[in-house]
Design a protein around this motif. Sequence first.
Motif, PDB file in Angstrom:
ATOM      1  N   HIS A  43       0.731  -1.101   0.010  1.00  0.00           N
ATOM      2  CA  HIS A  43      -0.082   0.164  -0.032  1.00  0.00           C
ATOM      3  C   HIS A  43       0.926   1.288  -0.032  1.00  0.00           C
ATOM      4  N   LEU A  44       1.964   1.322   0.907  1.00  0.00           N
ATOM      5  CA  LEU A  44       2.819   2.388   0.927  1.00  0.00           C
ATOM      6  C   LEU A  44       3.654   2.647  -0.263  1.00  0.00           C
ATOM      7  N   ASN A  47       0.926   4.204  -3.255  1.00  0.00           N
ATOM      8  CA  ASN A  47       0.500   5.316  -2.977  1.00  0.00           C
ATOM      9  C   ASN A  47       1.503   6.363  -2.601  1.00  0.00           C
ATOM     10  N   VAL A  48       2.769   6.065  -1.868  1.00  0.00           N
ATOM     11  CA  VAL A  48       3.540   6.964  -1.668  1.00  0.00           C
ATOM     12  C   VAL A  48       4.850   7.010  -2.246  1.00  0.00           C
ATOM     13  N   VAL A  49       5.659   6.141  -2.371  1.00  0.00           N
ATOM     14  CA  VAL A  49       6.842   5.846  -2.951  1.00  0.00           C
ATOM     15  C   VAL A  49       6.832   6.112  -4.267  1.00  0.00           C
ATOM     16  N   GLN A  52       4.254  10.282  -7.753  1.00  0.00           N
ATOM     17  CA  GLN A  52       4.339  11.724  -7.388  1.00  0.00           C
ATOM     18  C   GLN A  52       4.490  11.756  -5.848  1.00  0.00           C
ATOM     19  N   GLY A  53       4.366  10.618  -5.073  1.00  0.00           N
ATOM     20  CA  GLY A  53       4.305  10.711  -3.880  1.00  0.00           C
ATOM     21  C   GLY A  53       3.132  11.232  -3.336  1.00  0.00           C
ATOM     22  N   VAL A  54       3.034  11.709  -1.938  1.00  0.00           N
ATOM     23  CA  VAL A  54       1.829  11.990  -1.284  1.00  0.00           C
ATOM     24  C   VAL A  54       1.114  12.948  -1.847  1.00  0.00           C
ATOM     25  N   LYS A  55       1.747  13.825  -2.857  1.00  0.00           N
ATOM     26  CA  LYS A  55       0.691  14.778  -3.363  1.00  0.00           C
ATOM     27  C   LYS A  55       0.032  14.461  -4.650  1.00  0.00           C
ATOM     28  N   GLN A  56       0.032  13.156  -4.964  1.00  0.00           N
ATOM     29  CA  GLN A  56      -0.827  12.412  -5.954  1.00  0.00           C
ATOM     30  C   GLN A  56      -2.029  12.125  -5.463  1.00  0.00           C
ATOM     31  N   ILE A  57      -2.021  11.998  -4.154  1.00  0.00           N
ATOM     32  CA  ILE A  57      -3.428  11.235  -3.434  1.00  0.00           C
ATOM     33  C   ILE A  57      -4.133  12.439  -3.470  1.00  0.00           C
ATOM     34  N   ASP A  58      -5.368  12.322  -4.207  1.00  0.00           N
ATOM     35  CA  ASP A  58      -6.601  12.916  -4.202  1.00  0.00           C
ATOM     36  C   ASP A  58      -7.684  12.193  -4.420  1.00  0.00           C
TER      37      ASP A  58
END
Length: 148
Positions: A43-44, A47-49, A52-58
């Motif tokens: 999951h990490l 979703n994060v690595v 684009q990292g955290v900024k892609q999560i919307d």
Amino acid sequence: MTTIDAPRTPARPARKGGVNWEKWGWIYMRASGLVLIILIFGHLLINVVLGQGVKQIDFAFIGGKYATPFWQVWDLLMLWLALIHGGNGMRTLVNDYAYNRVVNRILKWAILAAVVVLVVLGTLVIFTFDPCPAGAPADLVASFCPVK
């Protein structure tokens, strides 16, 4: 004269016969812990690595993920295993530290109720999530949604 019990004498004698729930709870904790490690790090990673990292999560990112059954099942397994794993751990703590029988039962029922409510609500969110809500601005919905 007072006699002292031998070391490691159980406070309550073990029941004879039936299902050994403590043993199965212990096995569940080990097995679910291993599966959770894979699910959480996967999951990490996704979703994060990667990307684009955290900024892609919307909203659109989640909508795109939940448009495929694979990610619904992945998140459902992670939700169920984590909540039941945590509930079983809390039950173990209550058994270890709540000596009053009434308090012990109340706490275990409260843990069970919390786990059941959260599992039901989380499952509903995963399977009823609408990535293309009516009336939402086009810049906030997933790219695969038809323009309304």
